[in-house]
Design a protein around this motif. Structure first.
Motif, PDB file in Angstrom:
ATOM      1  N   PRO A  81       0.794  -1.226   0.000  1.00 20.45           N
ATOM      2  CA  PRO A  81       0.000   0.000   0.000  1.00 20.45           C
ATOM      3  C   PRO A  81       0.829   1.282   0.000  1.00 20.45           C
ATOM      4  CG  PRO A  81      -0.864  -1.536   1.613  1.00 20.45           C
ATOM      5  CD  PRO A  81       0.457  -2.089   1.147  1.00 20.45           C
ATOM      6  N   CYS A  82       0.288   2.281  -0.666  1.00 22.29           N
ATOM      7  CA  CYS A  82       0.781   3.651  -0.606  1.00 22.29           C
ATOM      8  C   CYS A  82      -0.442   4.541  -0.398  1.00 22.29           C
ATOM      9  CB  CYS A  82       1.504   4.042  -1.891  1.00 22.29           C
ATOM     10  SG  CYS A  82       1.913   5.814  -1.991  1.00 22.29           S
ATOM     11  N   GLY A  83      -0.342   5.509   0.486  1.00 32.24           N
ATOM     12  CA  GLY A  83      -1.480   6.382   0.758  1.00 32.24           C
ATOM     13  C   GLY A  83      -1.981   7.098  -0.474  1.00 32.24           C
ATOM     14  N   TRP A  86      -6.551   1.095  -4.585  1.00 27.01           N
ATOM     15  CA  TRP A  86      -6.329  -0.089  -3.745  1.00 27.01           C
ATOM     16  C   TRP A  86      -7.653  -0.553  -3.143  1.00 27.01           C
ATOM     17  CZ3 TRP A  86      -1.603  -2.587  -2.545  1.00 27.01           C
ATOM     18  CH2 TRP A  86      -1.677  -3.556  -1.537  1.00 27.01           C
ATOM     19  N   THR A  87      -8.401   0.381  -2.569  1.00 32.05           N
ATOM     20  CA  THR A  87      -9.680   0.045  -1.944  1.00 32.05           C
ATOM     21  C   THR A  87     -10.664  -0.522  -2.954  1.00 32.05           C
ATOM     22  OG1 THR A  87      -9.397   1.745  -0.235  1.00 32.05           O
ATOM     23  CG2 THR A  87     -11.638   0.985  -0.657  1.00 32.05           C
ATOM     24  N   VAL A 113      -1.376  -5.986 -12.486  1.00 32.03           N
ATOM     25  CA  VAL A 113      -0.661  -4.751 -12.174  1.00 32.03           C
ATOM     26  C   VAL A 113      -0.149  -4.805 -10.745  1.00 32.03           C
ATOM     27  CG1 VAL A 113      -2.734  -3.511 -11.365  1.00 32.03           C
ATOM     28  CG2 VAL A 113      -0.786  -2.213 -12.257  1.00 32.03           C
ATOM     29  N   VAL A 114       0.991  -4.163 -10.514  1.00 30.93           N
ATOM     30  CA  VAL A 114       1.539  -3.949  -9.174  1.00 30.93           C
ATOM     31  C   VAL A 114       1.293  -2.501  -8.783  1.00 30.93           C
ATOM     32  CG1 VAL A 114       3.683  -3.679  -7.849  1.00 30.93           C
ATOM     33  CG2 VAL A 114       3.325  -5.732  -9.213  1.00 30.93           C
ATOM     34  N   LEU A 115       0.789  -2.277  -7.569  1.00 36.24           N
ATOM     35  CA  LEU A 115       0.642  -0.942  -6.998  1.00 36.24           C
ATOM     36  C   LEU A 115       1.657  -0.787  -5.876  1.00 36.24           C
ATOM     37  CD1 LEU A 115      -3.266  -0.742  -6.624  1.00 36.24           C
ATOM     38  CD2 LEU A 115      -1.876  -0.099  -8.594  1.00 36.24           C
ATOM     39  N   CYS A 116       2.436   0.298  -5.915  1.00 39.27           N
ATOM     40  CA  CYS A 116       3.452   0.503  -4.873  1.00 39.27           C
ATOM     41  C   CYS A 116       3.937   1.940  -4.919  1.00 39.27           C
ATOM     42  CB  CYS A 116       4.627  -0.453  -5.069  1.00 39.27           C
ATOM     43  SG  CYS A 116       5.540  -0.208  -6.610  1.00 39.27           S
ATOM     44  N   GLN A 117       4.885   2.282  -4.049  1.00 40.56           N
ATOM     45  CA  GLN A 117       5.530   3.584  -4.113  1.00 40.56           C
ATOM     46  C   GLN A 117       7.027   3.403  -4.310  1.00 40.56           C
ATOM     47  OE1 GLN A 117       6.560   5.505   0.098  1.00 40.56           O
ATOM     48  NE2 GLN A 117       4.352   5.185  -0.083  1.00 40.56           N
ATOM     49  N   ASN A 118       7.689   4.448  -4.783  1.00 38.42           N
ATOM     50  CA  ASN A 118       9.095   4.300  -5.161  1.00 38.42           C
ATOM     51  C   ASN A 118      10.021   4.117  -3.966  1.00 38.42           C
ATOM     52  OD1 ASN A 118       8.831   7.001  -4.306  1.00 38.42           O
ATOM     53  ND2 ASN A 118      10.383   7.732  -5.731  1.00 38.42           N
ATOM     54  N   VAL A 153       2.401   0.349 -11.378  1.00 33.43           N
ATOM     55  CA  VAL A 153       1.956   1.711 -11.075  1.00 33.43           C
ATOM     56  C   VAL A 153       2.642   2.124  -9.779  1.00 33.43           C
ATOM     57  CG1 VAL A 153       0.001   3.182 -10.479  1.00 33.43           C
ATOM     58  CG2 VAL A 153      -0.246   1.425 -12.251  1.00 33.43           C
ATOM     59  N   MET A 154       3.507   3.124  -9.853  1.00 33.12           N
ATOM     60  CA  MET A 154       4.375   3.466  -8.714  1.00 33.12           C
ATOM     61  C   MET A 154       4.300   4.959  -8.421  1.00 33.12           C
ATOM     62  SD  MET A 154       8.314   2.279  -8.154  1.00 33.12           S
ATOM     63  CE  MET A 154       9.076   3.269  -9.448  1.00 33.12           C
ATOM     64  N   THR A 155       3.947   5.295  -7.187  1.00 34.87           N
ATOM     65  CA  THR A 155       3.904   6.700  -6.794  1.00 34.87           C
ATOM     66  C   THR A 155       5.317   7.213  -6.543  1.00 34.87           C
ATOM     67  OG1 THR A 155       3.566   6.103  -4.465  1.00 34.87           O
ATOM     68  CG2 THR A 155       1.602   6.540  -5.785  1.00 34.87           C
TER      69      THR A 155
END
Length: 376
Positions: free
Chosen positions: A27-29, A35-36, A68-73, A97-99
């Motif tokens: 998770p990333c805010g 995500w939800t 897909v992958v959701l994450c942050q850098n 998908v990376m913040t």
């Protein structure tokens, strides 16, 4: 760069149109909305780390499932190994998908994001991985470029600046629970800080570090902001460097799971001076209370299985003080799991808001120096 925000619903719909049917990540805010929505649709498989997420996605892609992958850098470092040794040589067309934390101006973010924020784009270019920045490119154009990369069996990264994707108009992933008579993070951390004397303390990233700093700031506490999952490794390093000094690690469930193998290192070390406390709230509280995978876990069995000499558990506030005193007074390595309910409404400033990282390190080194008993 455009300041236009893509709604969470529109973002998820676009990924569905792209063909995404399975989702994983950490998770990333700033990705809490998608995500939800993916979670509510039953498409989400939470991963312990970003590298594991990329490997899960690779498995889906090998089975013909677009994902897909959701994450942050901040977790890009965890991704690098499977990206360079799995995805690229085997030509698996993953979508990430990376913040972007610490980008474009690291001064506008927290200090632990500066190095990765200024190097993420350069690393992707070094590895010759195609990417687009949402805002510099529209979502439609970005996904068209992702489709082009996919047609050539290449990965694609969609980089998402802070605030580029909106939140979902739904409840949070973890519903608020009644806290009366229940153990909570504030109760657990307050009780621990009250018991400490000259012990060295390492606190994990997120709200636990903030809570510890709020309850009692002390030179003998190393507030680990960033480097999620590595507090226990720092702790075993400290404990084995100075066996005569008690070392306490204050960890979170999501953080411990991210690099669970360190628990085996701790168990095998036989470090009698190490106490590892894991506060399990069942979620990633600081990014929006997205659920972890601890609901089906047996903490006592895990602690014994990893080889900790003593294992304690507690979920009753009335038993908390006695459990902590036992943990601090028992030869280790000690594993102590505290099950709490989330309290996302109680948030305190980060330690670095008042004391810079270099000052935290300087005073901790002094407190940890041989012969020093200044944990205070």
């Amino acid at each position: 760069m455009t300041a236009t925000t893509v709604s969470a619903d529109a973002f998820v719909s676009a990924l569905h149109a792209y063909g995404v049917r399975k989702v994983t990540g950490v998770p990333c805010g700033h990705l809490a909305g998608p995500w939800t929505l993916f979670d509510e649709a039953g498409l989400l498989t939470p991963a312990a780390s970003e590298g594991a997420a990329l490997s899960i996605e690779a498995g889906w892609e090998l089975a013909g499932q677009t994902s897909v992958v959701l994450c942050q850098n901040s977790g890009f470092g965890n991704l690098v190994n499977p990206l360079t040794s799995l995805v690229l040589p085997y030509r698996i067309p993953v979508l990430v998908v990376m913040t972007m934390r610490g980008w474009p101006d690291p001064e506008e973010d927290e200090p632990q994001h500066a190095a990765m924020g200024t190097s993420t784009v350069g690393m992707l270019e070094t590895y010759d991985v195609p990417y687009a920045v949402l805002g510099e490119s529209t979502l439609e154009d970005s996904l068209a470029r992702a489709a082009e990369a996919r047609s050539h069996d290449r990965p694609f990264f969609l980089l998402v600046p802070r605030g580029a994707i909106g939140r979902a108009d739904t409840a949070t992933a973890v519903a608020a629970e009644p806290v009366a008579g229940r153990l909570t993070r504030p109760l657990a951390v307050s009780a621990l800080m009250a018991e400490l004397t000259d012990e060295l303390l390492v606190t994990t990233t997120g709200y636990l570090s903030r809570q510890a700093h709020h309850e009692r700031d002390r030179p003998g506490t190393f507030y680990m902001q960033g480097s999620m999952g590595h507090a226990s490794a720092i702790g075993i390093g400290l404990a084995t460097a100075g066996p005569s000094r008690r070392v306490v690690v204050l960890d979170g469930d999501g953080a411990f799971l991210m690099h669970l193998g360190t628990g085996s290192t701790i168990g095998a070390s036989g470090a009698e001076n190490l106490v590892h406390i894991v506060v399990d709230n069942g979620c990633y509280e600081s990014t929006g209370c997205q659920t972890t995978t601890t609901g089906a876990m047996d903490w006592a069995a895990l602690g014994h299985g990893l080889g900790y000499r003593s294992v304690l558990t507690c979920e009753d506030p009335a038993e908390l003080a006695g459990t902590l005193r036992t943990a601090l007074g028992t030869p280790g390595p000690v594993f102590c799991a505290l099950t709490v309910v989330p309290t996302p409404g109680e948030v305190h400033p980060r330690a670095t808001a008042s004391t810079g990282p270099l000052d935290i390190v300087k005073r901790f080194r002094q407190a940890a120096a041989p012969g020093s008993l200044d944990g205070s």
